[in-house]
Design a protein around this motif. Structure first.
Motif, short mmCIF file in Angstrom:
data_model
loop_
_atom_site.label_atom_id
_atom_site.label_comp_id
_atom_site.label_asym_id
_atom_site.label_seq_id
_atom_site.Cartn_x
_atom_site.Cartn_y
_atom_site.Cartn_z
N PHE A 429 0.85 -1.18 0.00
CA PHE A 429 0.00 0.00 0.00
C PHE A 429 0.89 1.23 0.00
O PHE A 429 2.07 1.15 0.36
CB PHE A 429 -0.92 -0.01 1.23
CG PHE A 429 -1.87 -1.19 1.24
CD1 PHE A 429 -1.42 -2.46 1.57
CD2 PHE A 429 -3.20 -1.03 0.88
CE1 PHE A 429 -2.27 -3.56 1.55
CE2 PHE A 429 -4.07 -2.12 0.86
CZ PHE A 429 -3.60 -3.38 1.19
N ALA A 430 0.34 2.37 -0.40
CA ALA A 430 1.16 3.58 -0.46
C ALA A 430 0.29 4.80 -0.24
O ALA A 430 -0.93 4.77 -0.45
CB ALA A 430 1.86 3.69 -1.81
N GLY A 431 0.91 5.88 0.20
CA GLY A 431 0.17 7.12 0.41
C GLY A 431 1.10 8.28 0.68
O GLY A 431 2.30 8.10 0.89
N GLY A 432 0.53 9.47 0.65
CA GLY A 432 1.33 10.69 0.88
C GLY A 432 1.97 11.15 -0.42
O GLY A 432 1.54 10.77 -1.52
N ASP A 433 3.03 11.94 -0.29
CA ASP A 433 3.66 12.53 -1.46
C ASP A 433 4.15 11.50 -2.48
O ASP A 433 4.23 11.79 -3.67
CB ASP A 433 4.86 13.40 -1.04
CG ASP A 433 4.41 14.72 -0.40
OD1 ASP A 433 3.19 14.92 -0.26
OD2 ASP A 433 5.28 15.53 -0.06
N ALA A 434 4.49 10.28 -2.02
CA ALA A 434 4.98 9.24 -2.94
C ALA A 434 3.90 8.89 -3.98
O ALA A 434 4.21 8.45 -5.07
CB ALA A 434 5.37 7.98 -2.17
N VAL A 435 2.63 9.14 -3.63
CA VAL A 435 1.51 8.85 -4.53
C VAL A 435 1.02 10.13 -5.21
O VAL A 435 0.76 10.16 -6.42
CB VAL A 435 0.35 8.17 -3.77
CG1 VAL A 435 -0.89 8.06 -4.66
CG2 VAL A 435 0.78 6.81 -3.26
N THR A 436 0.89 11.20 -4.43
CA THR A 436 0.26 12.42 -4.96
C THR A 436 1.25 13.41 -5.55
O THR A 436 0.86 14.35 -6.23
CB THR A 436 -0.48 13.16 -3.82
OG1 THR A 436 0.46 13.45 -2.78
CG2 THR A 436 -1.60 12.31 -3.25
N GLY A 437 2.54 13.23 -5.29
CA GLY A 437 3.49 14.30 -5.56
C GLY A 437 3.40 15.26 -4.40
O GLY A 437 2.52 15.11 -3.54
N ALA A 438 4.29 16.26 -4.36
CA ALA A 438 4.38 17.13 -3.18
C ALA A 438 3.02 17.73 -2.82
O ALA A 438 2.37 18.38 -3.63
CB ALA A 438 5.39 18.22 -3.44
N ALA A 439 2.57 17.47 -1.59
CA ALA A 439 1.31 18.03 -1.10
C ALA A 439 1.50 18.45 0.35
O ALA A 439 2.55 18.95 0.71
CB ALA A 439 0.20 17.00 -1.26
N THR A 440 0.50 18.22 1.19
CA THR A 440 0.59 18.73 2.56
C THR A 440 0.72 17.60 3.58
O THR A 440 0.43 16.45 3.31
CB THR A 440 -0.65 19.56 2.92
OG1 THR A 440 -1.80 18.71 2.82
CG2 THR A 440 -0.81 20.75 2.01
N VAL A 441 1.15 18.00 4.77
CA VAL A 441 1.31 17.08 5.89
C VAL A 441 -0.01 16.35 6.17
O VAL A 441 -0.05 15.13 6.31
CB VAL A 441 1.77 17.86 7.15
CG1 VAL A 441 1.65 17.01 8.40
CG2 VAL A 441 3.20 18.37 6.97
N ILE A 442 -1.09 17.11 6.22
CA ILE A 442 -2.36 16.53 6.63
C ILE A 442 -2.93 15.59 5.56
O ILE A 442 -3.53 14.57 5.89
CB ILE A 442 -3.37 17.64 7.04
CG1 ILE A 442 -4.62 17.04 7.70
CG2 ILE A 442 -3.75 18.51 5.87
CD1 ILE A 442 -4.39 16.42 9.04
N LEU A 443 -2.72 15.92 4.28
CA LEU A 443 -3.19 15.00 3.23
C LEU A 443 -2.45 13.68 3.32
O LEU A 443 -3.03 12.61 3.15
CB LEU A 443 -3.02 15.63 1.85
CG LEU A 443 -4.04 16.71 1.49
CD1 LEU A 443 -3.67 17.38 0.18
CD2 LEU A 443 -5.46 16.13 1.41
N ALA A 444 -1.15 13.77 3.62
CA ALA A 444 -0.35 12.55 3.78
C ALA A 444 -0.85 11.75 4.97
O ALA A 444 -0.97 10.52 4.91
CB ALA A 444 1.13 12.92 3.94
N MET A 445 -1.16 12.45 6.06
CA MET A 445 -1.68 11.75 7.24
C MET A 445 -3.01 11.06 6.93
O MET A 445 -3.24 9.92 7.35
CB MET A 445 -1.89 12.73 8.39
CG MET A 445 -0.61 13.08 9.12
SD MET A 445 -0.95 14.26 10.43
CE MET A 445 -2.15 13.36 11.41
#
Lengths: 464, 287
Positions: A429-445
């Motif tokens: 599974f994956a999440g955070g910037d590795a999936v979305t590209g640079a975004a925010t702390v809370i989106l990664a959380m």
């Protein structure tokens, strides 16, 4: 109906003073201020703020406790959804999330939700109190988490409360990811806030091993096949810094914002007893307009430089949080809008001396809806500079994809994953910037937390 | 963790040591490097891997004192530990992926300058252990600076020595010896050069003359070493590449060595100052 109280603003360090130190900018609410601000919350039946929060913190519920002055109860409400409230209270873009959807904001000013969250977490820590989080008894299943940034911490914390044995593998020598290497001390104190909140995650039973690079030291295959991890969460972050590809970009004095901030934050190069050098120069030009650009500019200012941010669109389009831009301007950072570098020049030893820029004007909107900047003919001009900090976003690090068969990436090189984090490889599974590209702390959380639920479901299903 | 043993002086200002790092030892391949840190205020510095023992869980390092951080490392003793030790980093040498047939049909010459002999060693070892004959030029200021020559001979490599003062072997630079070997009729399909940037630059110029494909292993400045900061960028064939994730080995004929050397000097003044402070501190501690 209560008398209309204006939004309460906490005290801040004087801009002239703070632009010479690394102490935190905002002092946070006093208890009187917090109770007064809490009293402004309308306690909506259908709270839009909760929907707008990527981890769905029960905002009116915790504010209700603050109104009564019960900080412990408020902390307990937040802890059900977030293990990092002192961090989120400081670095979330509240104006586009919880506060951005606050009903009070329609006609007046939104409730200061972020500052109240911060107040709750800071007060608990000052009192030496911790929320008792209910942790399920061990279910005997092991999950590996790659990266100890916001995504990894959120995923690991959530899995631990669900009874999993969780180990985080961190490539750097310090846990925290961008919270440690990227966001500066004056915005997010390391010892007081980051270390303390990571400890809260460890208290749930999560183990963190630093100095392990997944893809080099170990691989996802070896973790799953040899070490018995049934699932892996990849929260490895944004990756390699982008450069413009202009002449002179490899001169001495041209650095990525990541490098500049890593030297200052992770390696403490702003302190004289650190071994890691940092080259600040006298005139710093920061290229870019995001939060990272603001962090780099304000760090350079604190290290004694005269700083100009060069951005190719206007102030209105700056991707950085309004509060960060406001703070930067207060601190005396110069902004040169509608300006774009075309070349960097150096002396015979290869050190930067100046940067050539052109002026831009905004043309037709592009596919993203933002008006495309276009060069104004004959507007070329030189700016003196000895340091140029490139803050132009990042491209994904290819290491994990390269060393993990079956893991696919999208067009931009980020890992392909569903909304709940499932990648193209079973059990990964994956999440955070590795999936979305640079975004925010809370989106990664948020992504980390959703993936934890999906990992739980996956392992339960497999072991039926 | 990361405990040091067999810390010893190999040559003036050059020390060898073994470090207990089982995860790194298990994964290490020829061509890779590690990043180490000494002390809570220590900087992250890249060091090449000289050898690895998977059973014992150790990595062998060879470190030359060139600044404050390397001075600190060399002042450590057996039983001391690195604060942090991470790796292996970078791509392994390309030849480890080659077919048996290709490996056997390629004649390789390694050119090692100074402590560059350290990263050459595991490559030569890997090949010789598979029965593949290699040639190695080891260069140094004087015979005291010739590292690992007998170890490489023990592996069965044909070792050629060059010293600047003629105190051992060929009197002159490694490039001179390289020219001599080629002129004498030795045939090489590939040259692998590891050493100071200036040496690699001139090896590349020499082999270009003879049309011998050449690989250089770059020792750029790094901070994180994992592809996050871009400090190690270098121009290769007109493109910006990151030594830590794209390298450290590149086609030497494509590398902009002058640019790379300029970038290596970026923090030199600051480093000199730090090193003086470090020397004072170490001498006080020893009193």
């Amino acid at each position: 109906m209560a008398v209309k109280i204006p939004r309460v603003y906490p005290q801040e360090q004087d801009p002239k003073v703070r632009s010479t130190n690394f102490e935190e900018v905002c002092y946070g609410f006093t208890s009187e201020e917090a109770i007064l601000e809490a009293s402004r919350c309308l306690d909506c039946k259908n709270p839009r703020c909760v929907q707008a929060c990527p981890v769905n913190v029960q905002i009116p519920a915790f504010i209700r406790e603050l109104k009564k002055g019960d900080v412990e109860a408020a902390a307990a409400v937040i802890a059900r959804d977030s293990a990092l409230p002192a961090i989120c209270g400081r670095v979330c873009p509240q104006e586009t999330q919880c506060e951005g959807s606050c009903v009070l904001g329609i006609k007046g000013e939104a409730v200061s939700i972020g500052k109240l969250e911060r107040y709750t977490a800071d007060t608990m820590r000052a009192m030496g109190k911790k929320v008792k989080v209910e942790v399920q008894p061990s279910n005997g299943h092991k999950v590996a988490v790659i990266g100890s940034g916001p995504a990894g911490l959120a995923c690991a914390g959530e899995l631990a409360t669900r009874g999993y044995t969780v180990k985080i593998f961190e490539a750097l020598h310090t846990a925290g990811g961008v919270l440690s290497y990227g966001i500066p001390e004056f915005r997010l104190p390391k010892e007081k806030v980051v270390v303390a909140e990571i400890q809260n995650v460890k208290d749930l039973g999560v183990e963190i091993e630093t100095n392990v690079i997944v893809g080099r030291t170990v691989t996802i295959d070896s973790l799953m096949e040899e070490d018995g991890y049934e699932a892996v969460f990849v929260g490895s972050g944004a990756g390699l810094p982008n450069f413009m590809g202009i002449e002179g970009e490899n001169l001495n004095g041209v650095v990525s914002a990541n490098e500049f901030l890593t030297r200052a934050n992770l390696m403490h190069a702003y302190q004289s007893d650190a071994d890691t050098p940092i080259y600040v120069g006298h005139r710093v030009v920061v290229v870019g307009g995001g939060n990272v650009a603001m962090d780099a500019a304000r760090t350079a200012k604190r290290l004694g430089a005269d700083v100009t941010v060069v951005y190719r669109r206007t102030e209105k389009e700056l991707p950085a949080r309004v509060e960060e831009v406001h703070h930067a301007m207060e601190e005396g950072i110069n902004f040169s809008f509608l300006t774009n570098p075309t070349a960097i020049h150096g002396d015979e030893k290869g050190f930067v001396t100046s940067i050539t820029c052109v002026k831009m004007e905004l043309g037709e909107p592009d596919e993203g809806g933002r008006r495309r900047p276009m060069v104004i003919e004959g507007s070329q001009h030189d700016i003196d500079a000895d340091v140029v900090i490139m803050s132009l976003g990042t491209s994904p690090n290819p290491l994990i994809k390269m060393t993990t068969p079956g893991l696919e990436t999208g067009r931009r090189g980020t890992l392909t994953a569903t909304a709940d984090g499932a990648t193209t490889r079973e059990g990964v599974f994956a999440g955070g910037d590795a999936v979305t590209g640079a975004a925010t702390v809370i989106l990664a959380m948020g992504a980390g937390r959703r993936a934890a639920a999906a990992i739980d479901a996956y392992i339960q299903e497999k072991n039926k | 963790m990361y405990k040091i043993s067999e810390h010893k002086l190999l040559a003036p200002c050059i020390y060898g040591m073994k470090v207990y790092a089982p995860r790194v030892a298990r994964a290490a391949q020829p061509g890779q490097f590690v990043i180490v840190r000494v002390g809570e205020n220590g900087e992250r510095i890249p060091l090449t891997i000289c050898d690895y023992d998977r059973e014992a869980g150790t990595i062998t390092l060879v470190v030359q004192i060139i600044g404050a951080s390397s001075r600190k490392i060399c002042a450590l003793k057996d039983g001391d530990s690195f604060t942090d030790f991470v790796g292996p980093l970078g791509h392994p040498s390309e030849f480890i992926y080659e077919s048996e047939e290709k490996l056997r049909s390629t004649s390789r010459l390694f050119v090692a300058g100074g402590v560059g002999a350290a990263p050459v060693y595991p490559q030569v070892k890997w090949l010789q252990e598979r029965g593949i004959q290699t040639d190695v030029i080891i260069g140094g200021k004087t015979k005291d600076y010739i590292l690992l020559a007998s170890e490489m001979r023990k592996l069965g490599a044909r070792v050629h020595i060059a010293t600047d003062d003629g105190s051992e072997g060929f009197n002159g630079l490694v490039t001179g010896l390289l020219e001599k070997l080629v002129e004498e009729g030795h045939h090489f399909d590939q040259v692998i050069a590891i050493g100071p940037m200036i040496m690699m630059k001139f090896v590349a110029l020499t082999t270009k003359k003879y049309g011998i494909p050449t690989i250089a292993s770059l020792n750029s400045l790094m901070v994180d070493g994992t592809g996050m900061c871009g400090a190690c960028r270098v121009t290769v064939g007109g493109q910006t590449r990151f030594t830590c994730v794209d390298g450290p080995e590149f086609d030497a004929h494509q590398v902009d060595f002058d640019g790379a050397m300029r970038r290596s000097a970026m923090y030199r003044e600051m480093e000199k100052k730090k090193d003086c402070q470090c020397m004072e501190k170490l001498s006080q501690e020893s009193k």
